[in-house]
Enzyme design. Structure first.
Site, PDB file in Angstrom:
ATOM      1  CG  ASP A  89      -1.832   1.206   1.262  1.00 51.93           C
ATOM      2  OD1 ASP A  89      -2.696   1.313   0.375  1.00 51.93           O
ATOM      3  OD2 ASP A  89      -1.674   2.055   2.166  1.00 51.93           O
ATOM      4  CD  GLU A 109      -5.515   1.279  -4.092  1.00 51.16           C
ATOM      5  OE1 GLU A 109      -6.702   1.653  -4.077  1.00 51.16           O
ATOM      6  OE2 GLU A 109      -4.715   1.509  -3.162  1.00 51.16           O
ATOM      7  CB  CYS A 161     -12.825  -5.833   8.667  1.00 50.25           C
ATOM      8  SG  CYS A 161     -12.085  -6.779  10.035  1.00 50.25           S
ATOM      9  CB  CYS A 174     -14.954 -10.191  10.126  1.00 51.34           C
ATOM     10  SG  CYS A 174     -15.323  -8.417  10.137  1.00 51.34           S
ATOM     11  CB  CYS A 187     -13.676  -4.308  12.530  1.00 51.92           C
ATOM     12  SG  CYS A 187     -14.979  -5.183  11.627  1.00 51.92           S
ATOM     13  CB  CYS A 227     -15.072  -8.714  14.092  1.00 45.39           C
ATOM     14  SG  CYS A 227     -13.484  -8.067  13.472  1.00 45.39           S
ATOM     15  CG  ASP A 266      -1.376   3.527   5.853  1.00 45.07           C
ATOM     16  OD1 ASP A 266      -2.394   3.868   5.223  1.00 45.07           O
ATOM     17  OD2 ASP A 266      -0.592   4.345   6.369  1.00 45.07           O
TER      18      ASP A 266
END
Length: 398
Positions: free
Chosen positions: A189, A274, A327, A330, A346, A348, A355
């Site tokens: 990233d 990306e 996430c 999950c 999150c 969860c 990042d």
């Protein structure tokens, strides 16, 4: 890619004598003139719905040399002049294939000063390079050796805005061989606070090369702005000062990116990045300077050609893939994720570094592509089953 197919350019700095500098400057001017004349001729023919190819422009060049106005074209080597016509042909081929815009005329002040010589335009013997129309070899600083037994197929001489002279020799490099296959894969990233964040959790600091010289650059640019416009020696001197600072920044940035990309390619079999559109992102006035300094496009270019050299794979994930909002534990997709949010929790219960989480999601998406051949933008709901992204996550769960 087989080893015999790998051609590599080795670039060196050289210091020409006064006679050599004058000859090369004349050659640069003639190359620019021929390119512009041929482009004008082809553009005029285009308005008449006619196409002019390389052979036609080559015949035009012969006719131009016989005129009194352009007789000086015969005073320099003909090889770079023919090569610039070939470059123009490639530019039109890319235009007709819709890979590039219509070719533009070369500017005396802004365009790159360069001339390309093929084997008939130079002599390379015993480590000495002599160009056509020159009696002495170039004084080259051999900062690194050429491959054993290398025979350059083309030589490109150039001068940058800072006044530095460079020669680039294109050779086949048999030392480039595919590296042994390994099982490592990494998601990458890119960012501004940290130049790179890896799915392993490692963060690589952004050196911000332009910021280190920003004060000196601003001072030099102010001095240049105060000089009277024209061909005066003082303005030329001030312009070279600005160009030298830009060159220093560029050299540091390129060296750092080369070290990073070489390390990543050697340590990983698969690299997932990306697919960013940097040309659109730099339109953001508040971030354009930092984005340009990070040189994400250069990073991707280096990563891709080195991966091709050494038998690695680079996977580019769709730019709309929500890597930051998803996430990695999950699979829940957050509704919003402003840029100022660097950590988030999150539902969860997992707390994510923004990042690192994005890099992990990129890696999972890249693995889904490699395993299932699916798209890299996971669906919110998949009729008849899970998306490739979900399948890959499920396989990794105990």
């Amino acid at each position: 890619m087989t080893v015999s197919q790998v051609k590599r350019a080795f670039k060196y700095r050289f210091y020409p004598s006064d006679a050599q500098a004058a000859e090369l400057s004349r050659t640069f001017g003639c190359v620019r003139k021929v390119y512009n004349l041929a482009l004008a001729a082809r553009t005029e023919a285009w308005t008449r719905q006619e196409r002019v190819n390389y052979n036609a422009t080559s015949a035009m060049l012969t006719a131009w040399k016989k005129t009194e106005e352009l007789a000086y074209l015969s005073e320099v080597s003909s090889v770079p002049l023919q090569q610039t016509l070939r470059h123009l042909q490639v530019a039109f081929t890319n235009f007709f294939a819709k890979r590039a815009k219509y070719p533009r005329f070369k500017s005396r002040k802004k365009s790159r000063k360069s001339a390309e010589y093929t084997t008939s335009g130079f002599r390379f013997r015993a480590g000495k390079l002599t160009l056509a129309k020159m009696s002495e070899p170039l004084d080259i600083r051999w900062s690194r050796p050429l491959p054993q037994g290398a025979a350059p197929s083309t030589v490109t001489v150039s001068q940058d805005a800072a006044g530095r002279w460079f020669v680039s020799l294109l050779c086949q490099d048999a030392s480039i061989q595919p590296l042994p296959a390994i099982d490592a894969a990494v998601g990458i990233d890119v960012g501004l606070d940290h130049l790179l964040t890896l799915s392993t959790g490692e963060k690589i600091v952004n050196p911000r090369h332009e910021r280190r010289d920003r004060a000196a650059l601003a001072k030099a640019q102010r001095r240049l702005a105060k000089k009277a416009r024209g061909e005066g020696a003082n303005r030329a001197k001030a312009r070279r000062k600005v160009a030298k600072i830009h060159a220093r920044i560029t050299d540091r940035r390129r060296d750092h990116l080369h070290q990073l990309t070489t390390r990543l390619v050697r340590e990983n079999q698969t690299l997932v990045i990306e697919d960013l559109t940097v040309r659109n992102m730099v339109k953001n006035r508040s971030l354009s300077r930092a984005i340009s300094d990070a040189a994400w496009s250069d990073f991707r270019s280096m990563l891709e050609y080195k991966a091709a050299w050494y038998g690695r794979e680079v996977i580019a994930v769709d730019r709309f893939f929500p890597s930051s909002k998803l996430c990695s534990t999950c699979g829940t997709l957050a509704e919003k994720m402003p840029l100022n949010v660097r950590t988030w929790t999150c539902d969860c219960g997992t707390t994510h570094d923004r990042d690192v989480n994005a890099a992990k999601n990129l890696l999972a998406a890249g693995r889904a592509v490699a395993a299932c051949g699916a798209g890299v933008r996971p669906q919110r709901s998949t009729p008849g089953g899970q998306s490739a992204m979900k399948q890959e996550v499920s396989r990794r769960e105990p």
